[in-house]
Design a protein around this motif. Structure first.
Motif, PDB file in Angstrom:
ATOM      1  N   SER A  90       6.176  52.530  -3.979  1.00  0.00           N
ATOM      2  CA  SER A  90       5.924  52.561  -2.534  1.00  0.00           C
ATOM      3  C   SER A  90       6.641  51.422  -1.814  1.00  0.00           C
ATOM      4  O   SER A  90       6.133  50.889  -0.838  1.00  0.00           O
ATOM      5  N   VAL A  91       7.836  51.038  -2.292  1.00  0.00           N
ATOM      6  CA  VAL A  91       8.610  50.010  -1.594  1.00  0.00           C
ATOM      7  C   VAL A  91       9.300  50.640  -0.384  1.00  0.00           C
ATOM      8  O   VAL A  91       9.444  51.862  -0.286  1.00  0.00           O
ATOM      9  N   TYR A  92       9.712  49.774   0.537  1.00  0.00           N
ATOM     10  CA  TYR A  92      10.498  50.230   1.701  1.00  0.00           C
ATOM     11  C   TYR A  92      11.968  50.108   1.320  1.00  0.00           C
ATOM     12  O   TYR A  92      12.516  49.011   1.289  1.00  0.00           O
ATOM     13  N   PRO A  93      12.635  51.236   1.028  1.00  0.00           N
ATOM     14  CA  PRO A  93      13.955  51.172   0.381  1.00  0.00           C
ATOM     15  C   PRO A  93      15.046  50.535   1.234  1.00  0.00           C
ATOM     16  O   PRO A  93      15.993  49.964   0.696  1.00  0.00           O
ATOM     17  N   ARG A  94      14.924  50.590   2.567  1.00  0.00           N
ATOM     18  CA  ARG A  94      16.002  50.061   3.417  1.00  0.00           C
ATOM     19  C   ARG A  94      15.850  48.572   3.713  1.00  0.00           C
ATOM     20  O   ARG A  94      16.758  47.946   4.238  1.00  0.00           O
ATOM     21  N   LEU A  95      14.680  48.025   3.378  1.00  0.00           N
ATOM     22  CA  LEU A  95      14.449  46.596   3.616  1.00  0.00           C
ATOM     23  C   LEU A  95      14.843  45.792   2.380  1.00  0.00           C
ATOM     24  O   LEU A  95      14.914  46.317   1.267  1.00  0.00           O
ATOM     25  N   SER A  96      15.060  44.501   2.600  1.00  0.00           N
ATOM     26  CA  SER A  96      15.379  43.635   1.466  1.00  0.00           C
ATOM     27  C   SER A  96      14.126  43.444   0.600  1.00  0.00           C
ATOM     28  O   SER A  96      12.995  43.708   1.027  1.00  0.00           O
ATOM     29  N   VAL A  97      14.358  42.974  -0.618  1.00  0.00           N
ATOM     30  CA  VAL A  97      13.263  42.648  -1.535  1.00  0.00           C
ATOM     31  C   VAL A  97      12.327  41.633  -0.864  1.00  0.00           C
ATOM     32  O   VAL A  97      11.104  41.781  -0.876  1.00  0.00           O
ATOM     33  N   PHE A  98      12.926  40.616  -0.234  1.00  0.00           N
ATOM     34  CA  PHE A  98      12.141  39.579   0.446  1.00  0.00           C
ATOM     35  C   PHE A  98      11.251  40.200   1.523  1.00  0.00           C
ATOM     36  O   PHE A  98      10.056  39.907   1.610  1.00  0.00           O
ATOM     37  N   ASP A  99      11.839  41.068   2.354  1.00  0.00           N
ATOM     38  CA  ASP A  99      11.080  41.626   3.485  1.00  0.00           C
ATOM     39  C   ASP A  99       9.958  42.545   3.017  1.00  0.00           C
ATOM     40  O   ASP A  99       8.917  42.633   3.683  1.00  0.00           O
ATOM     41  N   ASN A 100      10.162  43.247   1.903  1.00  0.00           N
ATOM     42  CA  ASN A 100       9.077  44.063   1.349  1.00  0.00           C
ATOM     43  C   ASN A 100       7.856  43.199   1.048  1.00  0.00           C
ATOM     44  O   ASN A 100       6.734  43.540   1.412  1.00  0.00           O
ATOM     45  N   VAL A 101       8.096  42.069   0.384  1.00  0.00           N
ATOM     46  CA  VAL A 101       6.974  41.199   0.024  1.00  0.00           C
ATOM     47  C   VAL A 101       6.416  40.507   1.267  1.00  0.00           C
ATOM     48  O   VAL A 101       5.198  40.328   1.389  1.00  0.00           O
ATOM     49  N   LEU A 103       6.071  41.717   4.202  1.00  0.00           N
ATOM     50  CA  LEU A 103       5.140  42.647   4.856  1.00  0.00           C
ATOM     51  C   LEU A 103       3.769  42.590   4.192  1.00  0.00           C
ATOM     52  O   LEU A 103       2.739  42.626   4.864  1.00  0.00           O
ATOM     53  N   ALA A 104       3.766  42.488   2.861  1.00  0.00           N
ATOM     54  CA  ALA A 104       2.497  42.408   2.136  1.00  0.00           C
ATOM     55  C   ALA A 104       1.783  41.090   2.438  1.00  0.00           C
ATOM     56  O   ALA A 104       0.574  41.055   2.657  1.00  0.00           O
ATOM     57  N   VAL A 105       2.534  39.988   2.460  1.00  0.00           N
ATOM     58  CA  VAL A 105       1.946  38.677   2.733  1.00  0.00           C
ATOM     59  C   VAL A 105       1.291  38.675   4.114  1.00  0.00           C
ATOM     60  O   VAL A 105       0.190  38.159   4.302  1.00  0.00           O
ATOM     61  N   GLN A 106       1.962  39.283   5.092  1.00  0.00           N
ATOM     62  CA  GLN A 106       1.442  39.307   6.466  1.00  0.00           C
ATOM     63  C   GLN A 106       0.123  40.072   6.548  1.00  0.00           C
ATOM     64  O   GLN A 106      -0.736  39.749   7.357  1.00  0.00           O
ATOM     65  N   GLN A 107      -0.036  41.094   5.699  1.00  0.00           N
ATOM     66  CA  GLN A 107      -1.307  41.822   5.655  1.00  0.00           C
ATOM     67  C   GLN A 107      -2.439  40.925   5.175  1.00  0.00           C
ATOM     68  O   GLN A 107      -3.578  41.067   5.606  1.00  0.00           O
ATOM     69  N   GLY A 108      -2.086  40.029   4.259  1.00  0.00           N
ATOM     70  CA  GLY A 108      -3.123  39.255   3.582  1.00  0.00           C
ATOM     71  C   GLY A 108      -3.656  38.106   4.410  1.00  0.00           C
ATOM     72  O   GLY A 108      -4.836  38.041   4.708  1.00  0.00           O
ATOM     73  N   THR A 109      -2.786  37.175   4.823  1.00  0.00           N
ATOM     74  CA  THR A 109      -3.249  35.969   5.524  1.00  0.00           C
ATOM     75  C   THR A 109      -2.160  35.513   6.471  1.00  0.00           C
ATOM     76  O   THR A 109      -1.088  36.124   6.573  1.00  0.00           O
ATOM     77  N   ASP A 110      -2.413  34.394   7.138  1.00  0.00           N
ATOM     78  CA  ASP A 110      -1.381  33.792   7.995  1.00  0.00           C
ATOM     79  C   ASP A 110      -0.717  32.614   7.278  1.00  0.00           C
ATOM     80  O   ASP A 110      -0.376  31.614   7.882  1.00  0.00           O
ATOM     81  N   ARG A 111      -0.525  32.746   5.982  1.00  0.00           N
ATOM     82  CA  ARG A 111       0.148  31.698   5.216  1.00  0.00           C
ATOM     83  C   ARG A 111       1.595  31.539   5.670  1.00  0.00           C
ATOM     84  O   ARG A 111       2.190  32.439   6.239  1.00  0.00           O
ATOM     85  N   ASP A 112       2.171  30.390   5.324  1.00  0.00           N
ATOM     86  CA  ASP A 112       3.588  30.138   5.565  1.00  0.00           C
ATOM     87  C   ASP A 112       4.386  31.161   4.755  1.00  0.00           C
ATOM     88  O   ASP A 112       4.299  31.215   3.526  1.00  0.00           O
ATOM     89  N   LEU A 113       5.149  31.977   5.463  1.00  0.00           N
ATOM     90  CA  LEU A 113       5.697  33.203   4.874  1.00  0.00           C
ATOM     91  C   LEU A 113       6.677  32.942   3.723  1.00  0.00           C
ATOM     92  O   LEU A 113       6.513  33.472   2.629  1.00  0.00           O
TER      93      LEU A 113
END
Length: 240
Positions: A90-101, A103-113
């Motif tokens: 279920s990765v986003y194929p057009r986004l970079s590896v970094f941007d995929n993760v 997006l997940a981090v942003q769902q979780g918390t407001d940590r330093d990305l």
């Protein structure tokens, strides 16, 4: 024995006349690697869908560290620490590896990305591929990226659906090392058809058959269980 972190009681979900999950009791202990196995149509994917909130339960209860989460939607369960990676990548194929993760981090918390993303990518050995477009990764690396997205949420429980499907044997060895490195901080529940992986990794195994709980035990106990041999291990290893 470690404390129970996730518990289901009389969990039920029918689809028309099909009893996909039929009154299942289940306990997941803190820090375990718990495998869920069973023949084709046993109800494994429906069961973890119920635990993660992707499928609503018809009856029964689910508790997380003693809190009733039976009616919570999936996104609320993510915030409480349950991450579920899917059988289909279920990765986003057009986004970079970094941007995929990211997006997940942003769902979780407001940590330093940035540091949070790179820490998750380092766990799954993809830090050197951060700028690569996700769709150009090999299938095995896409599965690892998906795990990185799950780990970026810093889950208390990581649910993996067929994580070794499509992985080469060398990748499976790396996957097992990765899973072992997650516990006891993270508790792992995996659906897995590769019995070598299950028997090698799992501290506890639960067998479902025809939507019902058949047995739970250690690898040795499950191997020696006549009912499990009849229903699954002695028969064909069909794919779900």
């Amino acid at each position: 024995m470690a404390a129970v972190i996730l518990s289901a009681r009389a969990l039920t979900r029918h689809f028309g006349g099909l009893r996909a999950v039929d009154g299942v009791d289940f306990d997941l202990h803190q820090g375990d690697i718990h495998a869920l196995i069973g023949p084709n149509g046993a109800g494994k994917t429906t069961f973890v869908g119920l635990l993660s909130g992707r499928i609503p339960a018809q009856s029964g209860t689910i508790t997380l560290a003693g809190e009733d989460i039976t009616r919570l939607p999936a996104h609320a369960r993510v915030r409480k620490g349950i991450a579920y990676t899917f059988q289909i990548t279920s990765v986003y194929p057009r986004l970079s590896v970094f941007d995929n993760v990211a997006l997940a981090v942003q769902q979780g918390t407001d940590r330093d990305l940035g540091p949070a993303v790179m820490a998750a990518l380092s766990r799954v050995n993809l830090a050197d591929r951060a700028e690569q477009t996700a769709g150009t990764l090999s299938y095995g690396h896409q599965r690892l990226l998906e795990m990185g997205m799950g780990l970026a949420l810093r889950p208390r429980i990581l649910i993996l659906d067929e994580p070794t499907q499509g992985l080469a044997s060398g990748e499976i060895a790396n996957f097992k090392a990765l899973i072992r490195s997650l516990v006891p901080e993270t508790t792992v529940l995996l659906i897995e058809h590769n019995m070598d992986v299950v028997m090698d990794l799992a501290t506890r195994i639960t067998v479902l058959n025809l939507g019902q709980h058949l047995a739970t035990g250690t690898a040795a106990e499950i191997r020696a269980n006549p009912a499990v041999q009849d229903a699954y291990l002695g028969g064909h290893h069909a794919a779900d």
